[in-house]
Write an enzyme that holds these catalytic residues in place. Structure first.
Site, PDB file in Angstrom:
ATOM      1  CB  THR A 163      -0.920   0.038   1.240  1.00  0.00           C
ATOM      2  OG1 THR A 163      -0.118   0.023   2.428  1.00  0.00           O
ATOM      3  CG2 THR A 163      -1.877  -1.131   1.243  1.00  0.00           C
ATOM      4  CG  ASN A 178       1.017   4.333   4.659  1.00  0.00           C
ATOM      5  OD1 ASN A 178       0.711   3.318   4.056  1.00  0.00           O
ATOM      6  ND2 ASN A 178       1.136   4.367   5.976  1.00  0.00           N
ATOM      7  CD  GLU A 181      -2.446   1.316   5.782  1.00  0.00           C
ATOM      8  OE1 GLU A 181      -1.305   0.846   5.954  1.00  0.00           O
ATOM      9  OE2 GLU A 181      -3.483   0.806   6.274  1.00  0.00           O
TER      10      GLU A 181
END
Length: 317
Positions: A202, A204, A252
Protein backbone atom coordinates in the site's frame (compact mmCIF):
# COMPACT_ATOMS: atom_id res chain seq x y z
CA UNK A 1 -6.22 32.70 -16.03
CA UNK A 2 -4.81 35.73 -14.30
CA UNK A 3 -5.61 37.78 -11.24
CA UNK A 4 -5.33 41.26 -12.73
CA UNK A 5 -7.62 42.80 -15.33
CA UNK A 6 -6.46 45.01 -18.15
CA UNK A 7 -7.15 48.71 -17.73
CA UNK A 8 -10.68 49.64 -18.65
CA UNK A 9 -12.14 46.13 -18.71
CA UNK A 10 -15.61 45.63 -17.31
CA UNK A 11 -16.44 42.47 -15.40
CA UNK A 12 -19.31 40.11 -14.78
CA UNK A 13 -18.29 38.55 -11.47
CA UNK A 14 -19.41 35.66 -9.27
CA UNK A 15 -18.83 36.28 -5.56
CA UNK A 16 -18.48 33.67 -2.83
CA UNK A 17 -16.16 31.36 -0.94
CA UNK A 18 -17.16 28.38 -3.13
CA UNK A 19 -15.65 25.57 -1.03
CA UNK A 20 -16.14 22.40 -3.06
CA UNK A 21 -17.23 24.27 -6.21
CA UNK A 22 -20.29 21.99 -6.14
CA UNK A 23 -23.20 22.10 -8.60
CA UNK A 24 -24.86 25.00 -6.80
CA UNK A 25 -21.64 27.03 -6.99
CA UNK A 26 -21.26 26.05 -10.62
CA UNK A 27 -24.68 27.52 -11.39
CA UNK A 28 -23.59 30.87 -9.93
CA UNK A 29 -20.27 30.89 -11.76
CA UNK A 30 -21.74 29.81 -15.08
CA UNK A 31 -24.28 32.63 -14.89
CA UNK A 32 -21.44 35.12 -14.49
CA UNK A 33 -19.63 33.59 -17.48
CA UNK A 34 -22.79 33.59 -19.60
CA UNK A 35 -23.61 37.18 -18.66
CA UNK A 36 -20.07 38.23 -19.57
CA UNK A 37 -20.48 36.69 -23.00
CA UNK A 38 -23.85 38.34 -23.55
CA UNK A 39 -22.59 41.72 -22.38
CA UNK A 40 -19.19 41.55 -24.12
CA UNK A 41 -17.38 41.71 -20.81
CA UNK A 42 -14.82 39.54 -19.07
CA UNK A 43 -15.92 36.95 -16.54
CA UNK A 44 -14.44 36.74 -13.05
CA UNK A 45 -14.72 35.14 -9.62
CA UNK A 46 -14.11 36.92 -6.34
CA UNK A 47 -13.36 34.43 -3.58
CA UNK A 48 -11.97 34.64 -0.05
CA UNK A 49 -9.07 32.95 1.71
CA UNK A 50 -8.96 31.65 4.35
CA UNK A 51 -12.57 30.66 5.02
CA UNK A 52 -14.37 33.51 6.84
CA UNK A 53 -15.46 31.10 9.58
CA UNK A 54 -11.80 30.32 10.25
CA UNK A 55 -11.25 33.97 11.11
CA UNK A 56 -14.51 34.68 12.91
CA UNK A 57 -15.06 31.46 14.87
CA UNK A 58 -12.76 32.44 17.79
CA UNK A 59 -11.30 28.99 18.38
CA UNK A 60 -13.99 26.82 16.81
CA UNK A 61 -11.97 26.70 13.62
CA UNK A 62 -13.39 25.77 10.24
CA UNK A 63 -10.02 24.58 9.01
CA UNK A 64 -10.98 21.56 6.89
CA UNK A 65 -11.83 22.12 3.24
CA UNK A 66 -13.38 20.30 0.32
CA UNK A 67 -11.17 22.13 -2.17
CA UNK A 68 -7.89 23.83 -1.22
CA UNK A 69 -7.31 27.16 -2.91
CA UNK A 70 -5.24 25.75 -5.78
CA UNK A 71 -7.95 23.19 -6.53
CA UNK A 72 -10.63 25.90 -6.50
CA UNK A 73 -8.65 27.94 -9.01
CA UNK A 74 -8.45 24.92 -11.30
CA UNK A 75 -12.21 24.39 -11.08
CA UNK A 76 -12.85 28.07 -11.87
CA UNK A 77 -10.66 27.85 -14.96
CA UNK A 78 -12.50 24.72 -16.12
CA UNK A 79 -15.76 26.68 -15.91
CA UNK A 80 -14.39 29.27 -18.34
CA UNK A 81 -13.61 32.08 -15.90
CA UNK A 82 -11.24 34.73 -17.27
CA UNK A 83 -10.04 36.21 -13.97
CA UNK A 84 -9.96 35.15 -10.33
CA UNK A 85 -9.49 37.55 -7.44
CA UNK A 86 -8.51 36.04 -4.08
CA UNK A 87 -9.38 38.41 -1.25
CA UNK A 88 -7.41 37.84 1.95
CA UNK A 89 -10.01 37.43 4.66
CA UNK A 90 -8.66 38.76 7.94
CA UNK A 91 -10.11 40.71 10.83
CA UNK A 92 -9.58 44.04 9.05
CA UNK A 93 -11.52 42.82 6.02
CA UNK A 94 -14.20 41.36 8.29
CA UNK A 95 -14.78 44.86 9.65
CA UNK A 96 -15.38 46.41 6.22
CA UNK A 97 -18.94 47.72 5.93
CA UNK A 98 -21.23 46.54 3.11
CA UNK A 99 -21.06 50.03 1.59
CA UNK A 100 -17.26 49.98 1.51
CA UNK A 101 -17.20 46.45 0.10
CA UNK A 102 -19.09 47.70 -2.91
CA UNK A 103 -17.32 51.05 -3.31
CA UNK A 104 -13.78 49.98 -2.36
CA UNK A 105 -13.67 46.43 -3.73
CA UNK A 106 -16.17 45.93 -6.53
CA UNK A 107 -15.99 49.35 -8.17
CA UNK A 108 -12.16 49.42 -8.50
CA UNK A 109 -12.23 45.96 -10.08
CA UNK A 110 -14.48 47.25 -12.84
CA UNK A 111 -17.49 45.16 -11.81
CA UNK A 112 -20.63 45.94 -13.77
CA UNK A 113 -22.59 42.76 -13.07
CA UNK A 114 -22.45 40.73 -9.85
CA UNK A 115 -23.83 37.20 -9.52
CA UNK A 116 -24.44 35.76 -6.05
CA UNK A 117 -26.24 32.91 -4.37
CA UNK A 118 -29.56 33.67 -2.69
CA UNK A 119 -28.03 33.35 0.80
CA UNK A 120 -24.87 35.37 0.17
CA UNK A 121 -23.94 37.86 2.92
CA UNK A 122 -21.12 40.37 2.97
CA UNK A 123 -19.69 43.20 5.02
CA UNK A 124 -19.26 43.57 8.78
CA UNK A 125 -21.20 40.90 10.69
CA UNK A 126 -22.74 39.77 7.40
CA UNK A 127 -25.01 42.81 7.36
CA UNK A 128 -25.13 42.92 3.57
CA UNK A 129 -27.46 40.60 1.66
CA UNK A 130 -28.78 40.26 -1.89
CA UNK A 131 -31.24 43.11 -1.46
CA UNK A 132 -28.57 45.47 -0.13
CA UNK A 133 -26.11 44.57 -2.90
CA UNK A 134 -28.83 45.26 -5.46
CA UNK A 135 -29.58 48.65 -3.88
CA UNK A 136 -25.96 49.72 -3.39
CA UNK A 137 -24.94 48.49 -6.81
CA UNK A 138 -27.72 50.32 -8.61
CA UNK A 139 -26.26 53.60 -7.40
CA UNK A 140 -22.86 52.69 -8.88
CA UNK A 141 -23.90 51.20 -12.23
CA UNK A 142 -23.61 47.60 -11.00
CA UNK A 143 -26.43 45.17 -11.71
CA UNK A 144 -27.02 42.21 -9.39
CA UNK A 145 -28.24 38.75 -10.30
CA UNK A 146 -29.36 36.36 -7.55
CA UNK A 147 -29.25 32.62 -8.28
CA UNK A 148 -31.82 30.50 -6.48
CA UNK A 149 -30.68 27.33 -4.68
CA UNK A 150 -30.25 24.04 -6.47
CA UNK A 151 -32.32 21.39 -4.64
CA UNK A 152 -31.99 17.63 -4.35
CA UNK A 153 -35.05 15.95 -2.84
CA UNK A 154 -36.02 19.28 -1.32
CA UNK A 155 -32.61 19.86 0.28
CA UNK A 156 -30.25 22.63 -0.81
CA UNK A 157 -27.07 21.52 -2.56
CA UNK A 158 -24.38 23.04 -0.36
CA UNK A 159 -20.88 22.53 1.01
CA UNK A 160 -22.51 21.36 4.24
CA UNK A 161 -24.51 18.73 2.35
CA UNK A 162 -21.31 17.45 0.69
CA UNK A 163 -19.58 17.26 4.08
CA UNK A 164 -22.51 15.32 5.52
CA UNK A 165 -22.42 12.86 2.62
CA UNK A 166 -18.70 12.27 3.11
CA UNK A 167 -19.17 11.89 6.86
CA UNK A 168 -21.62 9.07 6.13
CA UNK A 169 -19.29 7.47 3.59
CA UNK A 170 -21.71 8.21 0.75
CA UNK A 171 -19.16 8.80 -1.99
CA UNK A 172 -21.82 8.46 -4.70
CA UNK A 173 -23.94 11.25 -3.23
CA UNK A 174 -20.86 13.45 -2.80
CA UNK A 175 -20.00 12.83 -6.46
CA UNK A 176 -23.52 13.80 -7.54
CA UNK A 177 -23.46 17.02 -5.49
CA UNK A 178 -20.00 17.99 -6.72
CA UNK A 179 -20.52 16.91 -10.31
CA UNK A 180 -17.27 14.91 -10.05
CA UNK A 181 -15.73 12.42 -7.61
CA UNK A 182 -14.51 13.85 -4.32
CA UNK A 183 -10.72 13.86 -4.35
CA UNK A 184 -7.78 14.44 -2.05
CA UNK A 185 -4.18 15.10 -2.97
CA UNK A 186 -1.12 13.95 -1.06
CA UNK A 187 2.44 12.67 -1.05
CA UNK A 188 3.31 9.00 -0.65
CA UNK A 189 5.11 8.66 2.67
CA UNK A 190 6.79 5.80 4.52
CA UNK A 191 4.60 3.66 6.74
CA UNK A 192 5.13 0.35 8.55
CA UNK A 193 5.39 -1.55 5.21
CA UNK A 194 3.18 -4.36 6.55
CA UNK A 195 1.03 -4.42 3.44
CA UNK A 196 3.97 -5.67 1.41
CA UNK A 197 4.61 -8.54 3.81
CA UNK A 198 1.02 -9.81 3.54
CA UNK A 199 0.80 -9.52 -0.24
CA UNK A 200 -1.01 -6.19 -0.52
CA UNK A 201 1.55 -3.37 -0.79
CA UNK A 202 0.00 0.00 0.00
CA UNK A 203 0.91 3.63 -0.47
CA UNK A 204 0.43 5.74 2.64
CA UNK A 205 -0.86 9.19 1.73
CA UNK A 206 0.31 12.30 3.58
CA UNK A 207 -2.36 14.87 2.70
CA UNK A 208 -1.10 18.18 1.35
CA UNK A 209 -4.02 20.21 2.75
CA UNK A 210 -6.53 19.98 5.63
CA UNK A 211 -9.12 18.14 3.56
CA UNK A 212 -12.52 17.07 4.80
CA UNK A 213 -11.89 13.35 5.26
CA UNK A 214 -14.66 10.79 4.68
CA UNK A 215 -16.01 8.24 7.11
CA UNK A 216 -13.46 5.68 8.25
CA UNK A 217 -13.60 2.48 6.26
CA UNK A 218 -12.68 0.76 3.01
CA UNK A 219 -13.34 2.40 -0.37
CA UNK A 220 -13.06 1.60 -4.05
CA UNK A 221 -11.05 4.49 -5.46
CA UNK A 222 -9.17 5.68 -8.50
CA UNK A 223 -5.58 6.77 -7.78
CA UNK A 224 -3.65 9.02 -10.13
CA UNK A 225 0.12 9.14 -9.96
CA UNK A 226 2.62 10.23 -12.59
CA UNK A 227 -0.20 11.14 -14.95
CA UNK A 228 -1.59 7.57 -14.93
CA UNK A 229 -4.85 6.56 -13.22
CA UNK A 230 -5.11 3.17 -11.54
CA UNK A 231 -8.12 1.39 -10.02
CA UNK A 232 -7.41 0.80 -6.34
CA UNK A 233 -8.80 -0.09 -2.93
CA UNK A 234 -8.17 2.17 0.03
CA UNK A 235 -8.42 1.74 3.78
CA UNK A 236 -9.00 4.97 5.68
CA UNK A 237 -8.66 4.22 9.35
CA UNK A 238 -6.71 3.43 12.49
CA UNK A 239 -5.46 -0.11 11.59
CA UNK A 240 -6.92 -1.70 14.75
CA UNK A 241 -5.75 -5.22 13.91
CA UNK A 242 -2.09 -4.23 14.19
CA UNK A 243 -2.40 -2.07 17.35
CA UNK A 244 0.06 0.46 15.98
CA UNK A 245 -1.04 3.15 18.39
CA UNK A 246 -2.14 5.45 15.57
CA UNK A 247 -3.50 8.75 16.88
CA UNK A 248 -4.98 9.89 13.55
CA UNK A 249 -6.57 8.05 10.63
CA UNK A 250 -4.25 6.84 7.88
CA UNK A 251 -5.07 6.54 4.18
CA UNK A 252 -3.50 3.41 2.68
CA UNK A 253 -4.03 2.77 -1.03
CA UNK A 254 -3.41 -0.55 -2.81
CA UNK A 255 -3.11 0.03 -6.56
CA UNK A 256 -4.17 -2.78 -8.88
CA UNK A 257 -1.76 -3.95 -11.57
CA UNK A 258 1.08 -1.73 -10.39
CA UNK A 259 4.62 -2.43 -9.31
CA UNK A 260 7.30 0.09 -8.50
CA UNK A 261 8.43 2.70 -6.00
CA UNK A 262 5.89 5.40 -5.18
CA UNK A 263 7.65 7.08 -2.24
CA UNK A 264 7.65 10.88 -2.35
CA UNK A 265 5.44 10.96 -5.43
CA UNK A 266 2.25 12.99 -5.56
CA UNK A 267 -0.98 10.99 -5.65
CA UNK A 268 -4.58 12.08 -6.20
CA UNK A 269 -7.23 9.77 -4.76
CA UNK A 270 -10.79 9.96 -6.12
CA UNK A 271 -13.47 8.30 -4.01
CA UNK A 272 -15.91 6.04 -5.84
CA UNK A 273 -17.72 3.68 -3.46
CA UNK A 274 -17.76 2.92 0.26
CA UNK A 275 -17.32 -0.84 0.68
CA UNK A 276 -17.39 -1.46 4.43
CA UNK A 277 -16.59 -0.04 7.84
CA UNK A 278 -13.15 -0.63 9.33
CA UNK A 279 -13.01 -3.37 11.94
CA UNK A 280 -10.54 -5.36 13.98
CA UNK A 281 -9.76 -8.92 12.89
CA UNK A 282 -8.85 -11.80 15.19
CA UNK A 283 -5.90 -12.90 13.07
CA UNK A 284 -3.68 -11.72 10.22
CA UNK A 285 -4.99 -14.57 8.04
CA UNK A 286 -8.55 -13.34 8.55
CA UNK A 287 -7.44 -9.82 7.62
CA UNK A 288 -5.67 -11.08 4.47
CA UNK A 289 -8.78 -12.96 3.37
CA UNK A 290 -10.96 -9.87 3.86
CA UNK A 291 -8.53 -7.63 1.98
CA UNK A 292 -8.72 -10.07 -0.92
CA UNK A 293 -12.51 -9.82 -0.91
CA UNK A 294 -12.29 -6.02 -0.69
CA UNK A 295 -9.91 -5.95 -3.66
CA UNK A 296 -12.21 -8.11 -5.77
CA UNK A 297 -15.29 -6.07 -4.91
CA UNK A 298 -13.49 -2.80 -5.56
CA UNK A 299 -12.25 -4.05 -8.93
CA UNK A 300 -15.79 -5.07 -9.93
CA UNK A 301 -17.25 -1.74 -8.85
CA UNK A 302 -14.60 0.24 -10.72
CA UNK A 303 -14.96 -1.85 -13.89
CA UNK A 304 -18.68 -1.12 -13.81
CA UNK A 305 -17.91 2.59 -13.35
CA UNK A 306 -15.61 2.59 -16.40
CA UNK A 307 -18.21 0.76 -18.50
CA UNK A 308 -20.91 3.21 -17.44
CA UNK A 309 -18.69 6.18 -18.29
CA UNK A 310 -17.88 4.66 -21.69
CA UNK A 311 -21.53 3.95 -22.56
CA UNK A 312 -22.56 7.47 -21.58
CA UNK A 313 -20.16 8.91 -24.18
CA UNK A 314 -21.49 6.78 -27.05
CA UNK A 315 -23.74 8.50 -29.54
CA UNK A 316 -27.07 6.80 -30.22
CA UNK A 317 -27.28 5.10 -33.60
Amino acid sequence: MTTVTDAGEELSIAIGHFDGVHKGHQDVIRRAVEAAGNQQRKSAVLTFHPHPKDVLSHGDQYVSCLTPLDAKLERFAELGVDYTFVMKFDQDFANVSPERFVSDVLVPLGVRHAVIGFDFHFGHRGAGDAGMLTSLGSELNITTEVVEPLLLNGKKVSSTYVREALGEGDAELAKYLLGRPYEVNGTVVHGHARGRTIGFPTANIGLTAPYVTPRLGVYAVFAEVGGVTYPAVMNHGMKPTFKDGETAPVMEVHLFDFSGDLYDQTMTVRFHTFLRAERKFDSIDELIAQIGRDRDEARDRLIQADEAALSSTKRPV
